[in-house]
Design a protein around this motif. Structure first.
Motif, PDB file in Angstrom:
ATOM      1  N   CYS A  45      38.988  51.610  49.099  1.00 53.78           N
ATOM      2  CA  CYS A  45      39.703  51.407  47.839  1.00 53.78           C
ATOM      3  C   CYS A  45      41.020  52.177  47.881  1.00 53.78           C
ATOM      4  O   CYS A  45      41.035  53.362  48.207  1.00 53.78           O
ATOM      5  CB  CYS A  45      38.857  51.884  46.667  1.00 53.78           C
ATOM      6  SG  CYS A  45      39.625  51.560  45.083  1.00 53.78           S
TER       7      CYS A  45
ATOM      8  N   TYR B  98      33.250  50.166  51.595  1.00 54.69           N
ATOM      9  CA  TYR B  98      34.368  49.627  50.829  1.00 54.69           C
ATOM     10  C   TYR B  98      35.519  50.613  50.954  1.00 54.69           C
ATOM     11  O   TYR B  98      35.321  51.816  50.865  1.00 54.69           O
ATOM     12  CB  TYR B  98      34.021  49.479  49.347  1.00 54.69           C
ATOM     13  CG  TYR B  98      33.006  48.414  49.057  1.00 54.69           C
ATOM     14  CD1 TYR B  98      33.393  47.090  48.909  1.00 54.69           C
ATOM     15  CD2 TYR B  98      31.664  48.720  48.927  1.00 54.69           C
ATOM     16  CE1 TYR B  98      32.471  46.099  48.637  1.00 54.69           C
ATOM     17  CE2 TYR B  98      30.730  47.743  48.651  1.00 54.69           C
ATOM     18  CZ  TYR B  98      31.138  46.436  48.512  1.00 54.69           C
ATOM     19  OH  TYR B  98      30.217  45.462  48.245  1.00 54.69           O
TER      20      TYR B  98
ATOM     21  N   ASP C  33      34.413  39.978  46.192  1.00 56.77           N
ATOM     22  CA  ASP C  33      34.366  39.403  44.856  1.00 56.77           C
ATOM     23  C   ASP C  33      34.165  40.530  43.851  1.00 56.77           C
ATOM     24  O   ASP C  33      33.074  41.085  43.732  1.00 56.77           O
ATOM     25  CB  ASP C  33      33.232  38.374  44.755  1.00 56.77           C
ATOM     26  CG  ASP C  33      33.179  37.722  43.390  1.00 56.77           C
ATOM     27  OD1 ASP C  33      34.246  37.643  42.731  1.00 56.77           O
ATOM     28  OD2 ASP C  33      32.078  37.300  42.987  1.00 56.77           O
TER      29      ASP C  33
ATOM     30  N   GLN D 180      42.719  43.988  42.464  1.00 60.62           N
ATOM     31  CA  GLN D 180      42.548  42.821  43.319  1.00 60.62           C
ATOM     32  C   GLN D 180      41.828  43.170  44.608  1.00 60.62           C
ATOM     33  O   GLN D 180      41.673  44.333  44.941  1.00 60.62           O
ATOM     34  CB  GLN D 180      43.905  42.200  43.626  1.00 60.62           C
ATOM     35  CG  GLN D 180      44.886  43.149  44.254  1.00 60.62           C
ATOM     36  CD  GLN D 180      46.276  42.549  44.332  1.00 60.62           C
ATOM     37  OE1 GLN D 180      46.431  41.342  44.260  1.00 60.62           O
ATOM     38  NE2 GLN D 180      47.271  43.388  44.488  1.00 60.62           N
ATOM     39  N   SER D 181      41.419  42.126  45.304  1.00 61.99           N
ATOM     40  CA  SER D 181      40.751  42.262  46.580  1.00 61.99           C
ATOM     41  C   SER D 181      40.996  41.009  47.398  1.00 61.99           C
ATOM     42  O   SER D 181      41.116  39.913  46.848  1.00 61.99           O
ATOM     43  CB  SER D 181      39.256  42.463  46.381  1.00 61.99           C
ATOM     44  OG  SER D 181      38.614  42.467  47.642  1.00 61.99           O
ATOM     45  N   SER D 182      41.061  41.195  48.708  1.00 65.35           N
ATOM     46  CA  SER D 182      41.285  40.038  49.561  1.00 65.35           C
ATOM     47  C   SER D 182      39.973  39.418  50.030  1.00 65.35           C
ATOM     48  O   SER D 182      39.889  38.212  50.219  1.00 65.35           O
ATOM     49  CB  SER D 182      42.132  40.432  50.767  1.00 65.35           C
ATOM     50  OG  SER D 182      41.509  41.479  51.473  1.00 65.35           O
ATOM     51  N   ASN D 183      38.940  40.214  50.215  1.00 60.89           N
ATOM     52  CA  ASN D 183      37.693  39.673  50.760  1.00 60.89           C
ATOM     53  C   ASN D 183      36.437  40.131  50.022  1.00 60.89           C
ATOM     54  O   ASN D 183      35.341  39.986  50.537  1.00 60.89           O
ATOM     55  CB  ASN D 183      37.582  40.009  52.246  1.00 60.89           C
ATOM     56  CG  ASN D 183      37.618  41.511  52.505  1.00 60.89           C
ATOM     57  OD1 ASN D 183      37.792  42.291  51.579  1.00 60.89           O
ATOM     58  ND2 ASN D 183      37.462  41.906  53.746  1.00 60.89           N
TER      59      ASN D 183
ATOM     60  N   THR E 220      47.018  46.168  38.007  1.00 59.54           N
ATOM     61  CA  THR E 220      46.444  45.043  38.744  1.00 59.54           C
ATOM     62  C   THR E 220      45.261  45.544  39.565  1.00 59.54           C
ATOM     63  O   THR E 220      45.332  46.595  40.196  1.00 59.54           O
ATOM     64  CB  THR E 220      47.471  44.391  39.678  1.00 59.54           C
ATOM     65  OG1 THR E 220      47.940  45.357  40.609  1.00 59.54           O
ATOM     66  CG2 THR E 220      48.633  43.814  38.908  1.00 59.54           C
TER      67      THR E 220
ATOM     68  N   THR F 183      38.914  46.539  49.781  1.00 62.50           N
ATOM     69  CA  THR F 183      38.579  45.731  50.951  1.00 62.50           C
ATOM     70  C   THR F 183      37.236  46.181  51.493  1.00 62.50           C
ATOM     71  O   THR F 183      36.799  47.306  51.252  1.00 62.50           O
ATOM     72  CB  THR F 183      39.625  45.858  52.072  1.00 62.50           C
ATOM     73  OG1 THR F 183      39.732  47.229  52.453  1.00 62.50           O
ATOM     74  CG2 THR F 183      40.970  45.336  51.639  1.00 62.50           C
ATOM     75  N   ARG F 184      36.627  45.306  52.241  1.00 57.82           N
ATOM     76  CA  ARG F 184      35.326  45.599  52.850  1.00 57.82           C
ATOM     77  C   ARG F 184      35.547  45.850  54.337  1.00 57.82           C
ATOM     78  O   ARG F 184      36.167  45.040  55.021  1.00 57.82           O
ATOM     79  CB  ARG F 184      34.394  44.399  52.649  1.00 57.82           C
ATOM     80  CG  ARG F 184      33.016  44.549  53.189  1.00 57.82           C
ATOM     81  CD  ARG F 184      32.189  45.375  52.261  1.00 57.82           C
ATOM     82  NE  ARG F 184      30.857  45.528  52.833  1.00 57.82           N
ATOM     83  CZ  ARG F 184      29.795  45.765  52.138  1.00 57.82           C
ATOM     84  NH1 ARG F 184      29.883  45.870  50.837  1.00 57.82           N
ATOM     85  NH2 ARG F 184      28.645  45.928  52.715  1.00 57.82           N
ATOM     86  N   GLU F 185      35.072  46.992  54.827  1.00 55.07           N
ATOM     87  CA  GLU F 185      35.177  47.332  56.243  1.00 55.07           C
ATOM     88  C   GLU F 185      33.796  47.702  56.749  1.00 55.07           C
ATOM     89  O   GLU F 185      33.348  48.840  56.565  1.00 55.07           O
ATOM     90  CB  GLU F 185      36.147  48.488  56.452  1.00 55.07           C
ATOM     91  CG  GLU F 185      37.574  48.136  56.109  1.00 55.07           C
ATOM     92  CD  GLU F 185      38.530  49.273  56.350  1.00 55.07           C
ATOM     93  OE1 GLU F 185      38.080  50.392  56.681  1.00 55.07           O
ATOM     94  OE2 GLU F 185      39.735  49.050  56.193  1.00 55.07           O
TER      95      GLU F 185
ATOM     96  N   HIS G  27      43.363  48.132  45.041  1.00 48.67           N
ATOM     97  CA  HIS G  27      43.031  47.110  46.038  1.00 48.67           C
ATOM     98  C   HIS G  27      41.757  47.544  46.762  1.00 48.67           C
ATOM     99  O   HIS G  27      41.664  48.668  47.246  1.00 48.67           O
ATOM    100  CB  HIS G  27      44.164  46.923  47.034  1.00 48.67           C
ATOM    101  CG  HIS G  27      43.951  45.757  47.931  1.00 48.67           C
ATOM    102  ND1 HIS G  27      44.144  44.464  47.518  1.00 48.67           N
ATOM    103  CD2 HIS G  27      43.530  45.678  49.206  1.00 48.67           C
ATOM    104  CE1 HIS G  27      43.868  43.643  48.506  1.00 48.67           C
ATOM    105  NE2 HIS G  27      43.490  44.360  49.549  1.00 48.67           N
TER     106      HIS G  27
END
Length: 125
Positions: A58, A56, A18, A13-16, A11, A50-52, A48
């Motif tokens: 990962c 990024y 694209d 995926q990302s929360s924020n 899988t 995310t952007r911080e 997974h």
């Protein structure tokens, strides 16, 4: 394990963020390559992103067969570089686990004998 079953076990995926299809394909192909290289039986894998701020983050989790889950995390300004760094860390854990499972290690007979002799009898004065 066939390619289709491995593809379903991974899988991405990302929360924020694209994530495009190109990144998802890159991540799945890289994980399948690593799985084939080290053990060959991928139970599950997850990526997974995310952007911080500007970076990024990962996170890569891989479980091979009955081994424990291998987790790694990396940050970079580029999403692909963050993924590649995290996967490299997870591959290092898989490599060490494979090396630990191999039975072709040479045993240290001299060290074992010294320990047995030292524990069996009290020192003489």
């Amino acid at each position: 394990m066939d390619t289709e079953a491995m593809d379903r076990a991974i899988t991405v995926q990302s929360s924020n963020v694209d994530l495009g299809d190109t990144f998802r394909d890159h991540a799945k192909q890289s994980i399948m390559r690593a799985a084939g290289k080290y053990f060959g039986h991928l139970s599950t894998a997850a990526v997974h992103v995310t952007r911080e701020g500007l970076n990024y983050r990962c996170t890569v989790n891989i479980q091979m067969g009955a081994l424990k889950m291998m987790s790694a995390e990396a940050q970079n300004k580029d999403c692909y570089l963050a993924f590649n760094a995290a996967l490299a860390k997870a591959e290092k854990q898989l490599r060490r686990a494979k090396r630990e499972l191999r039975e072709d290690k040479a045993s240290r007979v001299d060290k074992d004998m010294v320990l047995r002799d030292g524990l069996g009898s009290p020192p003489t004065v």
